[in-house]
Design an enzyme around this catalytic site. Structure first.
Site, short mmCIF file in Angstrom:
data_model
loop_
_atom_site.label_atom_id
_atom_site.label_comp_id
_atom_site.label_asym_id
_atom_site.label_seq_id
_atom_site.Cartn_x
_atom_site.Cartn_y
_atom_site.Cartn_z
N HIS A 60 0.86 -1.19 0.00
CA HIS A 60 0.00 0.00 0.00
C HIS A 60 0.89 1.23 0.00
CE1 HIS A 60 -3.61 -2.41 0.90
NE2 HIS A 60 -2.82 -3.11 1.69
N ARG A 62 -0.32 4.43 -0.63
CA ARG A 62 -1.12 5.53 -0.06
C ARG A 62 -1.26 6.76 -0.95
NH1 ARG A 62 -3.50 2.07 3.24
NH2 ARG A 62 -2.38 1.59 5.15
N ASP A 303 1.84 -7.09 2.86
CA ASP A 303 0.71 -6.25 3.29
C ASP A 303 1.24 -5.00 3.98
OD1 ASP A 303 -1.78 -5.24 3.70
OD2 ASP A 303 -2.45 -6.80 5.09
N HIS A 307 0.77 3.67 8.45
CA HIS A 307 -0.13 4.65 9.05
C HIS A 307 0.72 5.65 9.84
CE1 HIS A 307 -3.77 2.45 8.03
NE2 HIS A 307 -3.23 1.35 8.51
N PHE A 321 -6.23 -0.64 11.05
CA PHE A 321 -5.62 -1.96 10.88
C PHE A 321 -4.34 -1.82 10.05
CE2 PHE A 321 -10.14 -2.84 11.47
CZ PHE A 321 -10.13 -3.90 12.36
N GLY A 322 -3.35 -2.67 10.34
CA GLY A 322 -2.21 -2.80 9.43
C GLY A 322 -0.89 -2.39 10.03
#
Length: 426
Positions: A60, A62, A303, A307, A321-322
């Site tokens: 990810h 973002r 994954d 954040h 989450f994550g």
């Protein structure tokens, strides 16, 4: 350039021995012993391991919309630091990557970063809302290598079936996040003893397996190549194992955190152990490890989900989450799976390079002569303490901070250009 005297481990060619690697014009020119190096740059790899660059199916980045968490540039730097030469860019950005223009924009950002290969992955449905198919054909024409609504599964079985038919015709895989939303509810972690003790709503393993079973039925009917993301529980591994025996075109990945941690990591309301699917039980960890070892699970996907620290500092229910994973994946798995003999080094390299490349349908993850010189050099003797402050990723959200590890990527090369050396991204 000659990479001198390293132990070359390339599962795509069944190579595992001490060789020199000749790199010329950005490609692997030759792998042999005692290659003449006069006039060429020499990289001393004696005592180290030379492998095909890692490829992550599950990153990810973002951008756009989440630049405070990560950008294509910072994510690419994190990838280079971790020995990755290629990553995907998953579509759950803001706005969602669900059309050809957004895919083209991702390609522009990747070209501007100019570090590792970045393959866009488009959404299955518009806005990943699960109501209407996205412009799958247009995105593929712009270079999307797969589609997914990751973050959630596609809830509408008819819509998913139609998407699978498109993907089959376009010869791309459909990546699926298997989670039946009604069963998962507002769960915050695995449903079990730990969730009961903490007084938090749990997510049962059935939330994963119910949707997985449906998806396998549709993949069998349509012939679509389906890739199951972040497998987390024993029942899912068994469903995939049976599906493969039946000839259903399914592949699967597992994350380092699902291989190494149980739901007990959430004790103390540790938000850095909060992820979807959730960390599960010791029996589940044993099952995904076995699945990775016997080939039921094809690949390791990080994954990588950055954040901000302020988001993760929220109370457990409010925190997202994550966790991040690009910079820790190989050292963690080398330390905790290869060294204890759970899997071999060759198996780990294959599941982080050659197999992910095959799933994406890209000609990488190999050191075959004539192919791009995308590789990593690993110091298997070097010991290090994971320090999140040193991450190139903007995300510092990891449960592995201060874990001791060995097997450190010390050089990453993309198309013959060194992009990381001694832990420093060029």
């Amino acid at each position: 350039m000659v990479i001198r005297g390293g132990t070359v481990v390339d599962p795509s060619q069944n190579i595992d021995g001490i060789f020199d690697v000749l790199v010329a014009e950005g490609k692997i020119a030759r792998i042999a012993q005692n290659i003449e190096a006069e006039g060429r740059e020499i990289i001393d790899a004696a005592g180290k391991v030379v492998v095909p660059g890692f490829i992550d199916l599950h990153t990810h980045l973002r951008q756009p919309g989440g630049e405070a968490k990560e950008t294509v540039l910072t994510g690419s730097r994190a990838a280079a630091a971790g020995g990755y030469t290629g990553i995907t860019a998953l579509p759950n950005t803001r706005p969602v990557i669900d059309n050809a223009q957004m895919v083209a924009r991702q390609n522009e950002l990747a070209a501007k970063a100019n570090l590792v290969r970045v393959w866009p992955v488009g959404a299955v449905t518009k806005g990943s809302e699960g109501n209407e198919l996205a412009e799958i054909g247009g995105m593929v024409k712009q270079g999307a290598r797969a589609v997914t609504d990751d973050g959630r599964g596609v809830p509408d079985a008819r819509l998913l079936r139609n998407a699978m038919l498109y993907c089959r015709e376009l010869d791309i895989p459909l990546f699926e996040h298997c989670e039946e939303e009604a069963l998962a509810g507002n769960g915050q972690l695995h449903e079990g003893v730990v969730s009961a003790r903490l007084g938090l709503q749990g997510m049962p393993a059935a939330a994963e397996t119910v949707m997985l079973a449906r998806d396998l039925v549709l993949a069998k009917e349509t012939g679509c190549r389906i890739h199951i993301m972040h497998v987390s529980c024993a029942e899912a591994v068994e469903l995939i194992r049976k599906a493969k025996k039946e000839g259903i075109p399914v592949t699967a990945e597992v994350t380092p955190h699902h291989l190494l941690l149980t739901d007990e990591a959430v004790e103390g309301y540790n938000t850095n152990a909060k992820m979807k699917p959730p960390l599960r039980t010791a029996e589940d960890v044993a099952a995904v490890r076995k699945g990775l070892a016997d080939g039921t699970i094809d690949a390791v996907g990080t994954d990588h989900a950055p954040h901000t620290e302020s988001e993760k500092a929220n109370d457990f229910i409010s925190a997202p989450f994550g966790i991040v994973g690009l910079e820790t994946a190989f050292p963690l798995l080398y330390t905790h799976l290869v060294r204890p003999g759970v899997i071999s080094l060759s198996q780990l390299v294959e599941r982080m390079s050659w197999r992910p490349a095959a799933i994406l349908g890209v000609p990488h993850g190999t050191l075959k002569p004539g192919g791009a010189a995308d590789l990593a050099i690993i110091d298997t003797q070097q010991e290090q303490i994971i320090e999140k402050e040193r991450f190139y990723s903007k995300g510092k959200n990891t449960p592995f901070d201060r874990w001791p590890v060995t097997g450190i990527p010390v050089l990453t090369m993309v198309a013959g250009t060194v992009v990381m050396r001694d832990g420093k991204v060029e």
